[in-house]
Scaffold this active site. Structure first.
Site, mmCIF file in Angstrom:
data_model
loop_
_atom_site.group_PDB
_atom_site.id
_atom_site.type_symbol
_atom_site.label_atom_id
_atom_site.label_comp_id
_atom_site.label_asym_id
_atom_site.label_seq_id
_atom_site.Cartn_x
_atom_site.Cartn_y
_atom_site.Cartn_z
ATOM 1 N N GLY A 146 0.631 -4.974 0.843
ATOM 2 C CA GLY A 146 -0.536 -4.989 -0.045
ATOM 3 C C GLY A 146 -0.248 -5.619 -1.395
ATOM 4 C CD GLU A 151 -2.170 -7.484 2.757
ATOM 5 O OE1 GLU A 151 -1.776 -6.343 2.431
ATOM 6 O OE2 GLU A 151 -2.740 -7.715 3.836
ATOM 7 C CD GLU A 183 1.624 -5.574 5.625
ATOM 8 O OE1 GLU A 183 2.395 -6.519 5.954
ATOM 9 O OE2 GLU A 183 0.761 -5.689 4.731
ATOM 10 C CB ALA A 213 -0.884 -0.022 1.238
HETATM 11 C C1 HXC Z 1 5.119 4.337 -1.238
HETATM 12 C C2 HXC Z 1 7.059 3.353 -1.953
HETATM 13 C C3 HXC Z 1 6.667 2.109 -1.397
HETATM 14 C C4 HXC Z 1 5.405 2.046 -0.736
HETATM 15 C C5 HXC Z 1 8.606 1.868 -2.292
HETATM 16 N N1 HXC Z 1 8.261 3.150 -2.501
HETATM 17 N N2 HXC Z 1 7.651 1.216 -1.624
HETATM 18 N N3 HXC Z 1 6.293 4.442 -1.878
HETATM 19 N N4 HXC Z 1 4.669 3.188 -0.682
HETATM 20 N N5 HXC Z 1 4.927 0.909 -0.211
HETATM 21 C C6 HXC Z 1 9.050 4.178 -3.195
HETATM 22 C C7 HXC Z 1 10.210 4.685 -2.371
HETATM 23 O O1 HXC Z 1 9.800 5.645 -1.451
HETATM 24 C C8 HXC Z 1 11.104 5.245 -3.456
HETATM 25 O O2 HXC Z 1 10.648 6.503 -3.900
HETATM 26 C C9 HXC Z 1 10.898 4.285 -4.612
HETATM 27 O O3 HXC Z 1 9.629 3.648 -4.364
HETATM 28 C C10 HXC Z 1 11.957 3.215 -4.705
HETATM 29 O O4 HXC Z 1 12.053 2.568 -3.443
HETATM 30 P P1 HXC Z 1 13.433 2.346 -2.656
HETATM 31 O O5 HXC Z 1 13.094 2.064 -1.260
HETATM 32 O O6 HXC Z 1 14.369 3.455 -2.936
HETATM 33 O O7 HXC Z 1 13.980 1.032 -3.399
HETATM 34 P P2 HXC Z 1 14.929 -0.104 -2.775
HETATM 35 O O8 HXC Z 1 16.014 0.509 -1.944
HETATM 36 O O9 HXC Z 1 15.317 -0.977 -3.901
HETATM 37 O O10 HXC Z 1 13.999 -0.945 -1.790
HETATM 38 C C11 HXC Z 1 12.920 -1.683 -2.281
HETATM 39 C C12 HXC Z 1 11.969 -2.113 -1.114
HETATM 40 C C13 HXC Z 1 11.596 -0.855 -0.297
HETATM 41 C C14 HXC Z 1 12.684 -3.125 -0.227
HETATM 42 C C15 HXC Z 1 10.753 -2.768 -1.753
HETATM 43 O O11 HXC Z 1 11.100 0.141 -1.201
HETATM 44 C C16 HXC Z 1 10.550 -1.096 0.741
HETATM 45 O O12 HXC Z 1 10.831 -1.670 1.769
HETATM 46 N N6 HXC Z 1 9.318 -0.629 0.465
HETATM 47 C C17 HXC Z 1 8.239 -0.682 1.426
HETATM 48 C C18 HXC Z 1 7.720 -2.102 1.567
HETATM 49 C C19 HXC Z 1 6.590 -2.151 2.589
HETATM 50 O O13 HXC Z 1 6.798 -1.863 3.787
HETATM 51 N N7 HXC Z 1 5.394 -2.528 2.152
HETATM 52 C C20 HXC Z 1 4.239 -2.605 3.001
HETATM 53 C C21 HXC Z 1 3.483 -1.310 2.922
HETATM 54 S S1 HXC Z 1 2.134 -1.284 4.061
HETATM 55 P P3 HXC Z 1 11.387 7.894 -3.505
HETATM 56 O O14 HXC Z 1 10.710 8.889 -4.382
HETATM 57 O O15 HXC Z 1 11.094 8.080 -2.060
HETATM 58 O O16 HXC Z 1 12.837 7.672 -3.792
HETATM 59 C C22 HXC Z 1 0.942 -2.214 3.367
HETATM 60 C C23 HXC Z 1 -0.344 -2.441 4.142
HETATM 61 C C24 HXC Z 1 -0.378 -1.676 5.353
HETATM 62 O O17 HXC Z 1 1.051 -2.701 2.307
HETATM 63 C C25 HXC Z 1 -1.621 -1.836 6.164
HETATM 64 C C26 HXC Z 1 -1.756 -0.702 7.117
HETATM 65 C C27 HXC Z 1 -3.088 -0.537 7.701
#
Ligand code: HXC
Length: 259
Positions: free
Chosen positions: A110, A113, A133, A66
């Site tokens: 997400g 999911e 998460e 997400a």
């Molecule tokens: C918004 C995201 C994002 C996300 C990545 N980006 N994941 N933006 N939401 N979920 C963006 C980063 O901010 C960045 O943009 C660009 O994408 C590239 O990501 P990097 O982190 O620089 O890449 P990398 O170093 O290769 O790492 C890849 C990764 C990491 C390991 C996938 O991006 C990561 O950990 N992402 C988050 C994964 C996560 O936690 N997902 C769960 C989300 S919560 P900028 O412009 O900043 O450089 C969810 C449900 C939650 O899904 C429920 C809550 C109620």
């Protein structure tokens, strides 16, 4: 039809939907959800379309979760009042035709999911799955704690949710999350081939087979077996059942009517 955050194109009887926010690793914003709702509604209403494939743009991610930037400053009351993420349940419940997730890279939170909402997952050898998460101070919100547990069992679901670690495609296939792993550069070819095979099947039977398997996740064995038999019996009333069995006996290809 053009969309802001996805693309949707028809290729024969298969609809290919691509999440198109590579700069954010295809993070699932509210706009992605509303675009997907529209695209899947068009797919569902189009009688020429019999299977869909969903994938992520770029080489790196199916969807990295997400959209965290959309959630970071959102007040808790808004999450509750909007019943945030409930739209994903509506999306899933509305898709009656088969659809496949072609997972080309990160499928996290997400993203994992969404892949699990599909009827099955074909993964590139580069795919990575996880429910990280917990590292954000929350937990899965789009079905991960339920669908992941149903798919891989308690041990691995707990491991993934509590440690937030990722599992690679091989581990995911061993655990039963993934139907097939294919070489990265063959992913779309193989996913489209699987979808095209499904699209050649009698469409009502395809919808009913999907519904039969889904019932296994919702009900007891006795109820599920009854449901299956009734659906089977209903299918015997279709023109395609008559045609399919006749074609077999006459040793020729069936000519499906779709009813
Ligand atoms: C918004 C995201 C994002 C996300 C990545 N980006 N994941 N933006 N939401 N979920 C963006 C980063 O901010 C960045 O943009 C660009 O994408 C590239 O990501 P990097 O982190 O620089 O890449 P990398 O170093 O290769 O790492 C890849 C990764 C990491 C390991 C996938 O991006 C990561 O950990 N992402 C988050 C994964 C996560 O936690 N997902 C769960 C989300 S919560 P900028 O412009 O900043 O450089 C969810 C449900 C939650 O899904 C429920 C809550 C109620």
């Amino acid at each position: 039809m053009t969309y802001q955050t996805i693309t949707s194109e028809t290729k024969g009887a298969v609809t290919l939907i691509t999440i198109n926010r590579p700069e954010a690793l295809n993070a699932l914003s509210t706009k992605v959800l509303s675009d997907l709702m529209e695209a899947f509604s068009v797919f569902g209403d189009d009688d020429t379309q019999h299977c869909a494939v969903i994938t992520g743009s770029g080489d790196k991610a199916f969807a990295a979760g997400a959209d965290i930037k959309e959630m970071v400053d959102k007040p808790a009351a808004d999450f509750f009042l909007e019943d945030f993420f409930s739209g994903w349940n509506k999306l899933t419940a509305s898709i009656r035709k088969p659809w496949i997730a072609a997972v080309n890279g990160f499928a996290l939170g997400g993203g994992c999911e969404l892949a699990m909402m599909a009827d099955f997952i074909i993964a590139s050898e580069n795919a990575k799955f996880g429910q990280p998460e917990i590292k954000l101070g929350v937990g899965p919100g789009m079905g991960g704690s339920q669908r992941l547990t149903l798919a891989v069992g308690k041990a691995k679901a707990m491991d993934l949710c509590l440690t937030g670690r990722m599992m690679d495609a091989e581990e995911a296939e061993r655990a039963g999350l993934v139907a097939r792993i294919v070489p990265h550069d063959k992913l779309m070819k193989e996913a489209m081939k699987a979808a095209e095979t499904i699209a050649t099947m009698p469409p009502m039977a395809a919808m009913v087979n999907k519904e039969m398997v889904e019932a296994a996740f919702e009900t007891t064995l006795t109820q599920g077996l009854l449901h299956e038999r009734r659906l089977f019996q209903i299918l015997t009333a279709t023109e395609d059942k008559a045609e399919g069995m006749k074609a077999f006996v006459e040793k020729r290809a069936a000519n499906w009517k779709g009813r």
